[in-house]
Design an enzyme around this catalytic site. Structure first.
Site, short mmCIF file in Angstrom:
data_model
loop_
_atom_site.label_atom_id
_atom_site.label_comp_id
_atom_site.label_asym_id
_atom_site.label_seq_id
_atom_site.Cartn_x
_atom_site.Cartn_y
_atom_site.Cartn_z
N ARG A 7 0.79 -1.21 -0.10
CA ARG A 7 -0.03 0.01 -0.08
C ARG A 7 0.97 1.14 0.05
O ARG A 7 1.89 1.29 0.51
CB ARG A 7 -0.99 0.16 1.13
CG ARG A 7 -1.89 -1.10 1.56
CD ARG A 7 -2.53 -1.00 2.70
NE ARG A 7 -1.93 -0.43 3.65
CZ ARG A 7 -1.24 -1.41 4.68
NH1 ARG A 7 -1.43 -2.66 4.61
NH2 ARG A 7 -0.80 -0.76 5.79
N ARG A 63 2.52 4.69 -16.45
CA ARG A 63 2.71 4.56 -17.98
C ARG A 63 3.62 5.54 -18.12
O ARG A 63 4.76 5.15 -19.08
CB ARG A 63 1.55 4.98 -18.50
CG ARG A 63 0.46 4.06 -18.48
CD ARG A 63 0.61 2.79 -19.04
NE ARG A 63 -0.37 1.53 -18.78
CZ ARG A 63 -0.61 0.44 -18.45
NH1 ARG A 63 0.86 -0.05 -17.91
NH2 ARG A 63 -1.57 -0.32 -18.49
N CYS A 74 -7.88 2.32 -12.23
CA CYS A 74 -8.13 3.77 -11.55
C CYS A 74 -9.53 3.39 -10.88
O CYS A 74 -10.30 2.92 -11.59
CB CYS A 74 -7.99 4.81 -12.39
SG CYS A 74 -6.24 5.25 -12.68
N GLU A 77 -12.08 7.14 -4.88
CA GLU A 77 -12.34 6.86 -3.17
C GLU A 77 -13.67 7.24 -2.91
O GLU A 77 -14.33 8.21 -3.49
CB GLU A 77 -11.26 7.74 -2.28
CG GLU A 77 -10.14 7.24 -2.39
CD GLU A 77 -9.64 5.90 -1.46
OE1 GLU A 77 -10.60 5.69 -0.35
OE2 GLU A 77 -9.01 4.85 -1.99
N ARG A 89 -4.01 6.74 -3.72
CA ARG A 89 -3.66 5.80 -2.96
C ARG A 89 -3.27 4.63 -4.04
O ARG A 89 -3.83 4.73 -5.06
CB ARG A 89 -4.82 5.08 -2.12
CG ARG A 89 -5.16 5.89 -1.05
CD ARG A 89 -6.13 5.34 -0.16
NE ARG A 89 -6.44 5.84 1.03
CZ ARG A 89 -7.37 7.07 1.09
NH1 ARG A 89 -7.75 7.73 0.16
NH2 ARG A 89 -7.51 7.76 2.48
N TYR A 107 3.75 5.99 2.84
CA TYR A 107 2.78 7.00 3.27
C TYR A 107 3.66 8.49 3.04
O TYR A 107 4.32 8.64 4.01
CB TYR A 107 1.95 7.17 4.43
CG TYR A 107 0.97 6.00 4.16
CD1 TYR A 107 1.58 4.58 4.62
CD2 TYR A 107 -0.29 5.69 4.07
CE1 TYR A 107 0.70 3.57 4.52
CE2 TYR A 107 -1.06 4.80 3.75
CZ TYR A 107 -0.69 3.55 4.05
OH TYR A 107 -1.19 2.33 4.00
N ARG A 115 -1.90 6.71 8.42
CA ARG A 115 -1.39 5.60 9.34
C ARG A 115 -0.33 6.18 10.16
O ARG A 115 0.72 6.03 10.16
CB ARG A 115 -0.82 4.70 8.12
CG ARG A 115 -1.40 3.85 7.24
CD ARG A 115 -2.57 2.99 8.06
NE ARG A 115 -1.70 2.27 9.23
CZ ARG A 115 -1.25 0.83 8.67
NH1 ARG A 115 -1.85 0.24 7.65
NH2 ARG A 115 -0.78 0.25 9.87
#
Length: 126
Positions: A7, A63, A74, A77, A89, A107, A115
């Site tokens: 992540r 890309r 894609c 959220e 993210r 992050y 986080r």
């Protein structure tokens, strides 16, 4: 080799195409570097963006980095009240010899707040 999910997130300063693409490139490079991954290790990537980012698809960054043979997706959220704004993210799937506990999640910038448990680790990653 095992498949691992890695992540990462970054908060973008504003909805500017250049900033979004450059920020996403920086995040992706940091994720690859932190985990010792090369292009041939990648299986797929899912990119999400908060609803306030509309200037470009975050996958364009991959890309532009030359990741042309990796499947990318894609998505948006959820628009949750009080959520951190302007966040991209990445959920990256890769083949690696890393143990699950050794995977470094990254992050960057304001996204480190997502986080807080990882905030004390190098560059907001673990």
């Amino acid at each position: 080799m095992t498949v691992r999910a890695i992540r990462g997130a970054i908060q973008i300063e504003d909805d500017d195409r250049g900033r979004l693409v450059d920020g996403t490139k920086g995040l992706l490079k940091a994720m690859l570097d932190a985990n010792g991954l090369e292009q041939q290790d990648l299986i797929s990537m899912v990119f999400t963006a908060t609803p306030d980012l509309r200037s470009e698809f975050p996958a364009v960054a991959a890309r532009e980095l030359g990741l042309t043979d990796t499947p990318l997706l894609c998505a948006g959220e959820l628009d949750v009240a009080g959520a951190l704004p302007r966040v991209v993210r990445i959920l990256l799937h890769a083949e690696t010899d890393l143990a699950k506990c050794d995977v470094r999640h990254v992050y960057l910038g304001g996204a480190a707040a997502l986080r807080a448990d990882l905030a004390g680790t190098p560059e907001g990653s673990r």
